[in-house]
Design an enzyme around this catalytic site. Structure first.
Site, PDB file in Angstrom:
ATOM      1  N   CYS A   8      -4.985  -3.570   2.901  1.00  0.00           N
ATOM      2  CA  CYS A   8      -4.680  -3.300   4.306  1.00  0.00           C
ATOM      3  C   CYS A   8      -5.859  -3.513   5.256  1.00  0.00           C
ATOM      4  O   CYS A   8      -6.219  -4.638   5.571  1.00  0.00           O
ATOM      5  CB  CYS A   8      -4.102  -1.894   4.432  1.00  0.00           C
ATOM      6  SG  CYS A   8      -3.181  -1.611   5.970  1.00  0.00           S
ATOM      7  N   GLU A  45       0.854  -1.188   0.000  1.00  0.00           N
ATOM      8  CA  GLU A  45       0.000   0.000   0.000  1.00  0.00           C
ATOM      9  C   GLU A  45       0.893   1.242   0.000  1.00  0.00           C
ATOM     10  O   GLU A  45       1.987   1.237   0.566  1.00  0.00           O
ATOM     11  CB  GLU A  45      -0.872  -0.022   1.253  1.00  0.00           C
ATOM     12  CG  GLU A  45      -1.848   1.137   1.385  1.00  0.00           C
ATOM     13  CD  GLU A  45      -2.664   1.053   2.662  1.00  0.00           C
ATOM     14  OE1 GLU A  45      -3.786   1.599   2.679  1.00  0.00           O
ATOM     15  OE2 GLU A  45      -2.195   0.444   3.644  1.00  0.00           O
ATOM     16  N   LYS A 103      -9.941   1.267  -2.371  1.00  0.00           N
ATOM     17  CA  LYS A 103     -10.031   0.713  -1.019  1.00  0.00           C
ATOM     18  C   LYS A 103     -11.401   0.990  -0.410  1.00  0.00           C
ATOM     19  O   LYS A 103     -11.884   2.116  -0.381  1.00  0.00           O
ATOM     20  CB  LYS A 103      -8.932   1.315  -0.143  1.00  0.00           C
ATOM     21  CG  LYS A 103      -8.816   0.709   1.242  1.00  0.00           C
ATOM     22  CD  LYS A 103      -7.622   1.321   1.981  1.00  0.00           C
ATOM     23  CE  LYS A 103      -7.432   0.705   3.354  1.00  0.00           C
ATOM     24  NZ  LYS A 103      -6.277   1.316   4.060  1.00  0.00           N
TER      25      LYS A 103
END
Length: 276
Positions: free
Chosen positions: A153, A41, A111
């Site tokens: 993440c 990321e 995301k």
């Protein structure tokens, strides 16, 4: 057996330096016969809201994406950029980009879950939604080695997403991350192994590591986990390249022996984006 590469980095605010490191590692990967490479990321820019908004590019445009496309093509490998800032009509997203071995962008994933939490470290408070707007689609991609599910993440704490990716046909799922040192030590490995076991998928996880120029500390410990939940290969805190082989037929065998999706009594209700 397919050979994959995981790049572990300590990215900072210097985009060219970050891109040069990715390029160097991709050359090393290609020399070892790697077909697919994953970066963490915030791989091309690890900074703050101002920098993310200043350097955000429109999807399909800009020098960063042009360089990444060239790296993939020059090394004849699928390149997955864990995330970079992308400019949209709604705001800036933190977005995974997948480039084919021909340098074409074949998928992108914004995301879904923003890291808005308080952590007992030197940084203290994290408010990702101050910099980025959340995505709203589940994404899989057809790559040169198999069907890939995309996540980033903090997503790893939401098993519903991974179940949806499995049902969408994912054979492997990537988890590019910048886990804090505190949360990483406590939860990183166990969450990754749980997602692999629950969904009987290969998990490819690439982390930022060490102390960044902004002062943040990240956990590292990039790893590849097999569909039985075993750690297949891993790095610890060092930057560099992890190369290993994965066998997608192992997923098929695990799923045949323990048919979880057939036994499940719950209906999946998440929307998903069609495969790219």
């Amino acid at each position: 057996m397919e050979r994959v590469g995981i790049i572990q980095m300590t990215s900072g605010p210097d985009i060219e330096k970050n891109l040069d490191f990715i390029a160097e590692q991709c050359v090393l990967a290609a020399e070892q016969g790697v077909k697919l490479v994953l970066t963490p990321e915030n791989a091309v820019l690890f900074a703050n809201r101002e920098a993310y908004h200043q350097y955000a590019e429109t999807l399909g445009e800009g020098p960063i994406q042009l360089r990444l496309s060239a790296i993939a093509k020059q090394n004849q490998l699928t390149l997955i950029i864990g995330s970079m800032p992308i400019k949209t009509e709604q705001g800036v997203t933190t977005t995974t980009l997948v480039f084919s071995a021909q340098g074409e962008r074949i998928a992108q994933y914004d995301k879904l879950h923003m890291f808005d939490v308080d952590v007992a470290d030197g940084h203290g408070s994290y408010r990702e939604s101050d910099a980025f707007c959340a995505g709203n689609q589940i994404v899989t991609a057809e790559t040169n080695i198999g069907t890939l599910g995309l996540s980033i993440c903090y997503d790893v704490r939401f098993p519903e997403l991974y179940k949806a990716l499995r049902l969408a046909g994912a054979e492997m799922i990537v988890v590019p991350a910048a886990f804090t040192a505190v949360t990483g030590q406590a939860h990183w490995e166990v969450l990754l192994r749980a997602r692999a076991i629950e969904n009987q998928c290969w998990i490819l996880a690439s982390g930022q590591t060490g102390t960044h120029p902004c002062g943040r500390q990240t956990w590292g410990h990039s790893m590849v986990i097999d569909p039985w939940g075993q750690i297949h290969a891993q790095l610890h805190e060092q930057v560099g390249l992890l190369v290993t082989e994965i066998d997608l037929s192992h997923s098929q065998q695990v799923r045949q022996n323990m048919p979880l999706t057939q036994h499940s009594r719950f209906q999946n209700k998440l929307k998903r984006k069609p495969k790219s």
